[in-house]
Scaffold this motif. Structure first.
Motif, PDB file in Angstrom:
ATOM      1  N   TYR A 164      87.772  67.121  55.538  1.00 50.28           N
ATOM      2  CA  TYR A 164      89.070  66.441  55.513  1.00 50.28           C
ATOM      3  C   TYR A 164      88.996  65.075  54.840  1.00 50.28           C
ATOM      4  CZ  TYR A 164      93.841  65.444  57.022  1.00 50.28           C
ATOM      5  OH  TYR A 164      95.194  65.189  57.031  1.00 50.28           O
ATOM      6  N   LYS A 165      88.198  64.156  55.388  1.00 50.83           N
ATOM      7  CA  LYS A 165      88.275  62.760  54.966  1.00 50.83           C
ATOM      8  C   LYS A 165      87.792  62.507  53.550  1.00 50.83           C
ATOM      9  CE  LYS A 165      88.205  60.676  59.578  1.00 50.83           C
ATOM     10  NZ  LYS A 165      87.560  59.707  60.479  1.00 50.83           N
ATOM     11  N   THR A 166      86.839  63.267  53.073  1.00 50.11           N
ATOM     12  CA  THR A 166      86.320  63.074  51.714  1.00 50.11           C
ATOM     13  C   THR A 166      86.600  64.302  50.855  1.00 50.11           C
ATOM     14  OG1 THR A 166      84.127  63.882  52.369  1.00 50.11           O
ATOM     15  CG2 THR A 166      84.515  61.506  52.508  1.00 50.11           C
ATOM     16  N   HIS A 167      87.770  64.901  51.060  1.00 48.72           N
ATOM     17  CA  HIS A 167      88.016  66.189  50.412  1.00 48.72           C
ATOM     18  C   HIS A 167      88.139  66.085  48.896  1.00 48.72           C
ATOM     19  CE1 HIS A 167      92.244  64.799  50.909  1.00 48.72           C
ATOM     20  NE2 HIS A 167      92.443  65.462  49.799  1.00 48.72           N
ATOM     21  N   GLU A 168      88.503  64.912  48.361  1.00 50.39           N
ATOM     22  CA  GLU A 168      88.616  64.793  46.908  1.00 50.39           C
ATOM     23  C   GLU A 168      87.269  65.034  46.224  1.00 50.39           C
ATOM     24  OE1 GLU A 168      91.797  62.235  48.785  1.00 50.39           O
ATOM     25  OE2 GLU A 168      89.614  62.371  48.991  1.00 50.39           O
ATOM     26  N   ASP A 169      86.201  64.538  46.824  1.00 51.96           N
ATOM     27  CA  ASP A 169      84.866  64.768  46.247  1.00 51.96           C
ATOM     28  C   ASP A 169      84.530  66.256  46.232  1.00 51.96           C
ATOM     29  OD1 ASP A 169      83.932  61.907  45.950  1.00 51.96           O
ATOM     30  OD2 ASP A 169      84.329  61.933  48.089  1.00 51.96           O
ATOM     31  N   GLY A 172      94.575  69.852  37.614  1.00 55.73           N
ATOM     32  CA  GLY A 172      94.284  68.787  38.566  1.00 55.73           C
ATOM     33  C   GLY A 172      95.113  68.930  39.822  1.00 55.73           C
ATOM     34  N   ALA A 173      96.395  69.256  39.652  1.00 54.27           N
ATOM     35  CA  ALA A 173      97.268  69.470  40.808  1.00 54.27           C
ATOM     36  C   ALA A 173      96.797  70.665  41.633  1.00 54.27           C
ATOM     37  CB  ALA A 173      98.704  69.683  40.335  1.00 54.27           C
ATOM     38  N   LEU A 174      96.405  71.725  40.962  1.00 58.07           N
ATOM     39  CA  LEU A 174      95.943  72.934  41.649  1.00 58.07           C
ATOM     40  C   LEU A 174      94.723  72.654  42.516  1.00 58.07           C
ATOM     41  CD1 LEU A 174      96.077  76.052  41.994  1.00 58.07           C
ATOM     42  CD2 LEU A 174      94.605  76.206  39.955  1.00 58.07           C
ATOM     43  N   PHE A 175      93.816  71.817  42.032  1.00 56.84           N
ATOM     44  CA  PHE A 175      92.552  71.580  42.723  1.00 56.84           C
ATOM     45  C   PHE A 175      92.542  70.334  43.604  1.00 56.84           C
ATOM     46  CE2 PHE A 175      90.819  74.736  39.900  1.00 56.84           C
ATOM     47  CZ  PHE A 175      89.684  75.211  40.529  1.00 56.84           C
ATOM     48  N   HIS A 176      93.591  69.513  43.570  1.00 59.02           N
ATOM     49  CA  HIS A 176      93.463  68.181  44.166  1.00 59.02           C
ATOM     50  C   HIS A 176      93.184  68.208  45.664  1.00 59.02           C
ATOM     51  CE1 HIS A 176      97.656  68.549  45.524  1.00 59.02           C
ATOM     52  NE2 HIS A 176      97.508  67.423  46.195  1.00 59.02           N
ATOM     53  N   ASP A 177      93.606  69.247  46.360  1.00 62.72           N
ATOM     54  CA  ASP A 177      93.333  69.348  47.793  1.00 62.72           C
ATOM     55  C   ASP A 177      92.433  70.527  48.148  1.00 62.72           C
ATOM     56  OD1 ASP A 177      94.673  67.090  48.639  1.00 62.72           O
ATOM     57  OD2 ASP A 177      96.577  68.127  48.964  1.00 62.72           O
ATOM     58  N   ILE A 186      91.795  64.410  39.943  1.00 59.43           N
ATOM     59  CA  ILE A 186      91.623  64.636  41.386  1.00 59.43           C
ATOM     60  C   ILE A 186      91.273  63.333  42.093  1.00 59.43           C
ATOM     61  CG2 ILE A 186      90.149  65.732  43.129  1.00 59.43           C
ATOM     62  CD1 ILE A 186      89.856  68.097  41.127  1.00 59.43           C
ATOM     63  N   MET A 187      90.309  62.596  41.559  1.00 58.64           N
ATOM     64  CA  MET A 187      89.846  61.378  42.217  1.00 58.64           C
ATOM     65  C   MET A 187      90.908  60.289  42.217  1.00 58.64           C
ATOM     66  SD  MET A 187      87.072  62.468  43.344  1.00 58.64           S
ATOM     67  CE  MET A 187      86.626  60.937  44.180  1.00 58.64           C
ATOM     68  N   ALA A 188      91.831  60.332  41.257  1.00 60.29           N
ATOM     69  CA  ALA A 188      92.907  59.335  41.220  1.00 60.29           C
ATOM     70  C   ALA A 188      93.845  59.478  42.409  1.00 60.29           C
ATOM     71  CB  ALA A 188      93.691  59.461  39.921  1.00 60.29           C
ATOM     72  N   THR A 189      93.903  60.663  43.017  1.00 60.23           N
ATOM     73  CA  THR A 189      94.813  60.882  44.150  1.00 60.23           C
ATOM     74  C   THR A 189      94.241  60.366  45.466  1.00 60.23           C
ATOM     75  OG1 THR A 189      93.970  63.114  44.665  1.00 60.23           O
ATOM     76  CG2 THR A 189      95.736  62.948  43.020  1.00 60.23           C
ATOM     77  N   LYS A 190      92.995  59.961  45.456  1.00 60.74           N
ATOM     78  CA  LYS A 190      92.381  59.441  46.683  1.00 60.74           C
ATOM     79  C   LYS A 190      93.089  58.143  47.085  1.00 60.74           C
ATOM     80  CE  LYS A 190      87.784  58.638  48.644  1.00 60.74           C
ATOM     81  NZ  LYS A 190      86.323  58.672  48.362  1.00 60.74           N
ATOM     82  N   MET A 191      93.395  58.035  48.374  1.00 59.14           N
ATOM     83  CA  MET A 191      94.110  56.847  48.842  1.00 59.14           C
ATOM     84  C   MET A 191      93.176  55.654  49.011  1.00 59.14           C
ATOM     85  SD  MET A 191      97.154  57.952  48.882  1.00 59.14           S
ATOM     86  CE  MET A 191      97.998  56.586  49.706  1.00 59.14           C
TER      87      MET A 191
END
Length: 202
Positions: free
Chosen positions: A69-74, A57-62, A101-106
């Motif tokens: 940029y703005k919707t990069h989590e998706d 998850g950390a590897l892929f989160h960004d 990954i989606m949990a890191t979205k602000m």
């Protein structure tokens, strides 16, 4: 799960294909989040397959920043679903990675212990001595992207963010909370020399 192979594949892409204006969200950031994840995971007694899922998850989160940029989590989640089967991840494992990954979205919204760890690792720099260096890189990135107008706006946003941010895991609270208060106080006192309406610092 062949994490090491997935790591080599993703990091190479981040290092060679990310836009140059991403002075904060780059391959170095992903590596730092992975390091923070491993430290917090050890303190929170996470190991085995759970740790592999968390690190993935950390590897892929960004990773989605390769496209937007703005919707990069998706997009990060889309890439995980596209690439991870090549590294022997099954559907259930990939679903878990995407949830992280989606949990890191602000604003962050972790619903599991693993998600809490990843969210804390992602913003761990807020509570470290490297805060101002990392924050300056983030400012330059957001300014280039047209999200932040100038340093004065950034400083005001950052003060509020530092005031209201709370870590989720006991380990992160213990490790980072005191320093985050110190960084907020220094930023409020303008010790870092940012431009204000009344003064221009160098």
């Amino acid at each position: 799960m062949q994490f090491d192979n997935a790591y080599s594949f993703v990091i190479q892409k981040l290092e060679s294909e990310l836009p140059k204006y991403l002075t904060y969200h780059n391959a170095a950031h992903t590596k730092e989040v992975l390091e923070a994840v491993e430290g917090l995971a050890a303190s929170e007694n996470i190991s085995g397959n759970e740790l592999t899922i968390l690190k993935t998850g950390a590897l892929f989160h960004d990773a989605g920043l390769l496209e937007t940029y703005k919707t990069h989590e998706d997009i990060s989640c889309k890439m995980a679903r596209q690439w991870l089967p090549k590294f022997d991840y099954n559907k259930e494992e990939i679903d878990q990675v995407c949830s992280l990954i989606m949990a890191t979205k602000m604003p962050q919204a972790p619903e599991t212990k693993l998600a809490e760890i990843l969210c804390d690792a992602d913003l761990s720099y807020l509570g470290t001595d490297t805060y101002i260096m990392k924050a300056d890189k983030l400012y330059k990135e957001l300014h280039e992207a047209g999200i932040i107008k100038d340093r004065e706006e950034w400083r005001n946003v950052e003060i509020k963010f530092l005031q209201t941010h709370n870590f989720f895991t006991k380990s992160a609270i213990t490790k980072y909370s005191q320093k985050i208060k110190h960084n907020e106080e220094r930023l409020r006192e303008n010790e870092f020399g940012y431009k204000t309406k009344k003064h221009r610092f160098t």
